[in-house]
Design a protein around this motif. Structure first.
Motif, PDB file in Angstrom:
ATOM      1  N   SER A  16       0.887  -1.116   0.034  1.00  0.00           N
ATOM      2  CA  SER A  16       0.031  -0.156  -0.057  1.00  0.00           C
ATOM      3  C   SER A  16       0.906   1.338   0.253  1.00  0.00           C
ATOM      4  O   SER A  16       2.123   1.191   0.514  1.00  0.00           O
ATOM      5  CB  SER A  16      -0.960   0.071   1.220  1.00  0.00           C
TER       6      SER A  16
ATOM      7  N   LYS B 189       0.735   3.859   1.894  1.00  0.00           N
ATOM      8  CA  LYS B 189       1.115   3.964   3.229  1.00  0.00           C
ATOM      9  C   LYS B 189       2.188   3.165   3.722  1.00  0.00           C
ATOM     10  O   LYS B 189       3.371   3.906   4.041  1.00  0.00           O
ATOM     11  CB  LYS B 189      -0.025   3.609   4.067  1.00  0.00           C
TER      12      LYS B 189
ATOM     13  N   LEU C 221      -1.824  12.075  -1.380  1.00  0.00           N
ATOM     14  CA  LEU C 221      -3.241  11.774  -1.363  1.00  0.00           C
ATOM     15  C   LEU C 221      -4.013  13.154  -1.762  1.00  0.00           C
ATOM     16  O   LEU C 221      -5.153  13.151  -2.348  1.00  0.00           O
ATOM     17  CB  LEU C 221      -3.841  11.390  -0.114  1.00  0.00           C
TER      18      LEU C 221
ATOM     19  N   THR D 242      -6.220   6.148  -2.327  1.00  0.00           N
ATOM     20  CA  THR D 242      -6.218   6.288  -0.803  1.00  0.00           C
ATOM     21  C   THR D 242      -4.867   5.618  -0.172  1.00  0.00           C
ATOM     22  O   THR D 242      -3.955   5.215  -1.032  1.00  0.00           O
ATOM     23  CB  THR D 242      -7.190   5.178  -0.182  1.00  0.00           C
ATOM     24  N   GLU D 243      -4.747   5.646   1.067  1.00  0.00           N
ATOM     25  CA  GLU D 243      -3.524   4.915   1.631  1.00  0.00           C
ATOM     26  C   GLU D 243      -3.567   3.855   1.253  1.00  0.00           C
ATOM     27  O   GLU D 243      -2.370   2.954   1.437  1.00  0.00           O
ATOM     28  CB  GLU D 243      -3.399   5.357   3.265  1.00  0.00           C
ATOM     29  N   LYS D 244      -4.437   2.950   0.924  1.00  0.00           N
ATOM     30  CA  LYS D 244      -4.649   1.635   0.741  1.00  0.00           C
ATOM     31  C   LYS D 244      -4.236   1.354  -0.562  1.00  0.00           C
ATOM     32  O   LYS D 244      -4.012  -0.038  -1.174  1.00  0.00           O
ATOM     33  CB  LYS D 244      -5.978   0.858   0.822  1.00  0.00           C
ATOM     34  N   THR D 245      -4.234   2.044  -1.576  1.00  0.00           N
ATOM     35  CA  THR D 245      -4.016   2.041  -2.981  1.00  0.00           C
ATOM     36  C   THR D 245      -2.608   1.306  -3.090  1.00  0.00           C
ATOM     37  O   THR D 245      -1.667   1.781  -2.246  1.00  0.00           O
ATOM     38  CB  THR D 245      -3.862   3.230  -3.499  1.00  0.00           C
TER      39      THR D 245
END
Ligand SMILES: *[C@@H]1O[C@H](CO)[C@@H](O)[C@H](O)[C@H]1NC(C)=O
Ligand SMILES: *[C@@H]1O[C@H](CO)[C@@H](O)[C@H](O)[C@H]1NC(C)=O
Ligand SMILES: *[C@@H]1O[C@H](CO)[C@@H](O)[C@H](O)[C@H]1NC(C)=O
Length: 412
Positions: free
Chosen positions: A105, A107, A127, A134-137
Motif C-alpha cells: 500500500s 502508506k 493523497l 487512498t493510503e490503501k492504493t
C-alpha cells in the motif's frame, strides 16, 4: 477494476453497435511490429517514439512527483511538448513483494522508504494531489492509474525494468548490475518481466517493454560479456513473448547500454554463437536500445561516429548490420541549467533527425523535478529534470524549447 456484473451485457451491446471501441480499430492501433528499421502499427503505418523517462524504480517504487502534482497534470505537461511516449520505469522488487504477499500500500511504501515522519507527510501530500488514491492504493494501482491517463491522452507506455532492488540506478557497486549480482536474482527477474507483460495487457496504451536497463560489471568486475548476456536475455525475452505476444521487446546492450554492435552485426558472441534475429519467433518485435551521455564532447562527428559503431548502423542500411531493427535512444539528457545549447544536445538532435530513412526515436532523461528519495537524500532535486522541483513548471524555458523542437522534427 472489476465492473458490476449487470453492466456487462450493456457494454457488450455497445461494443457491437460501435466497433470504434474495439482495440485494434482505435488508438494506439496496437500491437506494433517492426519492419526493417521501422516500427509499424496495426494499420501498417510507420510509428515513431519521442518522449521522456518517468522514473518509478527508486526506493518507494512508485512513479515520482505525485506528492506535488496529479497524474493528469504531469501527463498533460508531457503531452504539451508534443511527446507521444513515456518510458515508465519499475523495480522487480515491486513484483517480488506481490508474490511474497508483502503489503504494497502507499502508506507502507512511503513509510518504509522515507521513515515514519516524512513517509506520513509525503503520503498525505500524494493523497491531496491525487484524491482518487487512498493510503490503501497499491504501488501497482498507481502504475495502472498512469497507464489509464496515458490512454486518455494518447501517450504510449514503454515499460522499463530499471533495477531489481528499488533504488537509484546505476553503478557497478549497487548490487543490481549484472545477472546474479547481490540483488539481481535471475529467476525473480524473469518472473517479474512476465508478470508485467501479462498485467500490462489490460492497459490500452501499452505498446512495448524492455528486458533490463543498463547492464554492467559488478563490484568485483564480473559480468558484461555477450555469452552471459545471450544466456539470460534470450530466455527472458521468450518469457515475455509467452506471457503476452503483443509488446515490442527492447534489447539493451553491455557497458551501461552503450554497446550492441556484436549483436546487431551478428558477430561471434565469444563461443561460436552468432545472434540471428530471424531464428526467434518474435523477430518482428525486437528493438535495439542504446543510451548516450557524452555531455562533455566537443566534436559532433565523434558523437555520431560512436553512436554508429555502438549499433546505430542497424538503422542506416549498413550491410554489416545483419540484424536490422529499429534502434531507440531510450536515455540521453543533460543539465537543464546549462546543457541545451551544448554541442552534445544539438548533435543528438541532428543525428537522430537526419538518419537515412527517417528520424530515430528517443526518450529524454528525465521529466522529474525531484525524487521522493535518491541515494539517501529525501526530496532530492534533479537538475536534469525538464520540470522544476515541485513539478509545476518547466525548469528552463530555453531547454524545453530545444526538447519541443526535437519532438517536432522527430514526429513531424
Ligand atoms: C525528511 O525530509 C527532509 C526533506 O524534505 C529531509 O531534509 C530530512 O532529512 C528528512 N528526515 C529524515 C528523518 O529522513
Ligand atoms: C554459447 O553460449 C550460449 C549462451 O550461453 C549458448 O546458448 C550456446 O550453446 C553456446 N555455444 C557453444 C558453441 O558453446
Ligand atoms: C537555461 O539554459 C540555457 C542554455 O542551455 C542557459 O544559457 C541559461 O542560463 C539557462 N537558464 C537558467 C535560468 O538556468
Amino acid at each position: 477494476m472489476k465492473l458490476p456484473l449487470f453492466l456487462l451485457p450493456i457494454l457488450g451491446a455497445l461494443a457491437q453497435a460501435n466497433p470504434i471501441t474495439s482495440q485494434a480499430s482505435s488508438w494506439p492501433y496496437a500491437p506494433f511490429t517492426t519492419s526493417g528499421r521501422d516500427i509499424k502499427n496495426s494499420l501498417g503505418q510507420t510509428v515513431n517514439y519521442a518522449g521522456v523517462n518517468w522514473p518509478g524504480a527508486a526506493d518507494v517504487m512508485i512513479p515520482e512527483g505525485l506528492q506535488y502534482q496529479s497524474v493528469k497534470t504531469i501527463m498533460s505537461k508531457i503531452k504539451s511538448l508534443g511527446m507521444n511516449v513515456i518510458r515508465l520505469t519499475y523495480a522487480i522488487e515491486m513484483i517480488d513483494d506481490i508474490y511474497g504477499n508483502v503489503d504494497s500500500s502507499l502508506k507502507t511504501a512511503f513509510i518504509q522508504a522515507l521513515g515514519q515522519t516524512n513517509g506520513t507527510k509525503v503520503l498525505k501530500q500524494v493523497l491531496a494531489a491525487n484524491p482518487s488514491f487512498t493510503e490503501k492504493t497499491t504501488r501497482l494501482q498507481v502504475f495502472d492509474a498512469i497507464a489509464a491517463e496515458a490512454a486518455t491522452q494518447n501517450i504510449y507506455i514503454h515499460l522499463d525494468n530499471h533495477v531489481s532492488k528499488g533504488e537509484w540506478c546505476c553503478s557497478h557497486t549497487d548490487g543490481n548490475a549484472w545477472f546474479g549480482d547481490t540483488y539481481f536474482n535471475v529467476a525473480n527477474w524473469k518472473r517479474g518481466l512476465a508478470y508485467m507483460a501479462s498485467h500490462a495487457a489490460s492497459w490500452p496504451a501499452f505498446t512495448s517493454m524492455s528486458l533490463r536497463n543498463e547492464l554492467r560489471t559488478t563490484a568485483d568486475g564480473t559480468g558484461d560479456n555477450w555469452v552471459s548476456w545471450y544466456a539470460n536475455m534470450i530466455p527472458a525475452a521468450d518469457g515475455i513473448h509467452k506471457a503476452n505476444t503483443s509488446p515490442l521487446i527492447f534489447f539493451s546492450g553491455l557497458s551501461y547500454d552503450t554497446q550492441l554492435a556484436t549483436i546487431v552485426n551478428g558477430n561471434d558472441i565469444g563461443n561460436g554463437t552468432h545472434f540471428s534475429k530471424s531464428s526467434h519467433s518474435y523477430a518482428n518485435k525486437i528493438i535495439w536500445e542504446l543510451h548516450n551521455y557524452q555531455n562533455s564532447a566537443t566534436n559532433c562527428n565523434d558523437i555520431k561516429g560512436s553512436l554508429r559503431n555502438q549499433g546505430y548502423n542497424a538503422m542506416e542500411g549498413d550491410s554489416a548490420a545483419v540484424n536490422k531493427a529499429p534502434v531507440l535512444l531510450t536515455e540521453f539528457g543533460f543539465d537543464q541549467n546549462t546543457g541545451s545549447q551544448s554541442v552534445y544536445a544539438q548533435c543528438i538532435e541532428d543525428y537522430l533527425t537526419t538518419l537515412p530513412g527517417g528520424p530515430g526515436g528517443w526518450m529524454q532523461w528525465v521529466v522529474s523535478g525531484s525524487y521522493y528519495i535518491r541515494e539517501g537524500g529525501e526530496d532530492k532535486d534533479e537538475s536534469w529534470g525538464l520540470l522544476n522541483h515541485d513539478w509545476s513548471n518547466w525548469r528552463n524555458q530555453t531547454a524545453v524549447d530545444y526538447t519541443k523542437s526535437f519532438v517536432k522534427k522527430t514526429l513531424g
